[in-house]
Motif scaffolding. Sequence first.
Motif, PDB file in Angstrom:
ATOM      1  N   SER A 334      -0.980   5.533   1.162  1.00 18.52           N
ATOM      2  CA  SER A 334      -0.992   4.833   2.448  1.00 18.52           C
ATOM      3  C   SER A 334      -2.166   5.311   3.280  1.00 18.52           C
ATOM      4  O   SER A 334      -2.397   6.518   3.407  1.00 18.52           O
ATOM      5  CB  SER A 334       0.315   5.099   3.206  1.00 18.52           C
ATOM      6  N   TRP A 382      -2.464  -4.855   2.305  1.00 15.78           N
ATOM      7  CA  TRP A 382      -1.465  -5.742   2.923  1.00 15.78           C
ATOM      8  C   TRP A 382      -0.060  -5.426   2.414  1.00 15.78           C
ATOM      9  O   TRP A 382       0.903  -5.375   3.187  1.00 15.78           O
ATOM     10  CB  TRP A 382      -1.808  -7.199   2.634  1.00 15.78           C
ATOM     11  N   SER A 385       1.159  -2.307   4.113  1.00 11.47           N
ATOM     12  CA  SER A 385       1.555  -2.579   5.500  1.00 11.47           C
ATOM     13  C   SER A 385       2.882  -3.329   5.564  1.00 11.47           C
ATOM     14  O   SER A 385       3.732  -3.029   6.401  1.00 11.47           O
ATOM     15  CB  SER A 385       0.460  -3.397   6.199  1.00 11.47           C
ATOM     16  N   LYS A 388       5.700  -0.975   4.808  1.00 16.50           N
ATOM     17  CA  LYS A 388       5.927  -0.056   5.916  1.00 16.50           C
ATOM     18  C   LYS A 388       6.704  -0.747   7.032  1.00 16.50           C
ATOM     19  O   LYS A 388       7.601  -0.161   7.650  1.00 16.50           O
ATOM     20  CB  LYS A 388       4.585   0.446   6.441  1.00 16.50           C
ATOM     21  N   GLN A 389       6.409  -2.026   7.315  1.00 14.98           N
ATOM     22  CA  GLN A 389       7.107  -2.760   8.356  1.00 14.98           C
ATOM     23  C   GLN A 389       8.575  -2.948   8.017  1.00 14.98           C
ATOM     24  O   GLN A 389       9.440  -2.838   8.875  1.00 14.98           O
ATOM     25  CB  GLN A 389       6.439  -4.128   8.556  1.00 14.98           C
TER      26      GLN A 389
END
Length: 391
Positions: A334, A382, A385, A388-389
């Motif tokens: 990350s 992407w 991300s 992670k969201q």
Amino acid sequence: MIEQTSELEKKPVPTLVGRLKNMNLKLLVMVVAIIFIMLLFSFMTEGSYLSPRNISNLFRQTAITGILAIGMVFVIISGEIDLSVGSMMGLLGGGAAILDVWFGFPLPLTIVLTLGAGLLLGLWNGWWVAYRKVPSFIVTLAGMLAFRGILIGITDGTTVAPTSSELAIIGQSYLPNMVSLMIGIGGLAAYFGWQKKHDLKQKSYNIEVAPSTPKLIKSVLLGVAILSFILLLNDYRGVPTPVLLLCLFTLLGTFIASKTRFGRRIYAIGGNIDAARLSGINVDKNKLAVFAMNGFLVAIAALILISRLGAGSPSAGNIAELDAIAACVIGGASMSGGVGIVFGAVVGAFIMASLDNGMSMMDVPTFWQYIVKGGILLLAVWMDSATKQKR
């Protein structure tokens, strides 16, 4: 006591589906991607892509990016970035070529001086980041420009060639077939022995040990994969020396990341630097060590590169930092820090090398190669991300 035993016996055993759900999704995605790439390029090249000769060449290509990615993944885990590794590799390789060609230094001295220079350049970057508090993006961007300028200056903008036959051993030699088999079997025996010792130690502390059947299947599959890999490479000329070096540094990097205090501190710093500092971790010292280790590994990659090319070039290592960063991100690291594994970075490097190799065999224009690799990097970031969201 009897009631407790009966309750344990009634506890449901995890199903195969449950185990599959617990598998690392990113690793599974990478495996599927590799299979897809292999099948696609094999079909497009009428089987030439999977020939022993090309597989050997593919792994030699992977070695340089893989070693760069091992150092880079530690930098990314610590929450930093290094944009200078490509230019640093070119500078160190050019310096080694000058020592070898112009001054005729013996190989051991050339290696020692190159590794020492890589360590110093890594310390230089780390000192600015850790103790001068300059953002790593700026420090290494400056290094990318400065190192490339120094390389052009010391070489006068010309290619330094040809390097000696002794230096060629690093990047162009192959292990004898029997030696590579003995190393593979010995390595597997050591791994299985360590695994057995680890299980016995857990039992001695009354810690639950994983079921033996899935572990046995995993061990058998691992053994078959490694021995098949060695036999495939032996079918051409043997295991290339750079591939052996990549395997050794992958094992060493994995050990450092997962079994040492230094590795745990790096994850803690990248995960939450304030909490790491409050827990007593010397953040500055550890970040300096990460950049020093990265510089040392860049020097290893530089020696392999000029040995393969047989020359030191002013353009050597151009945008290699992007391949290393992409390999780490594809491998699960990350960009916000605190997440990543060495093995994943090496697998990511293999994916990047596979794309380069396959598109080159198909004579895909260079601009399309850059577009494809850029798109894959964007897709990997992407996915990180989006994951992670959800968390």
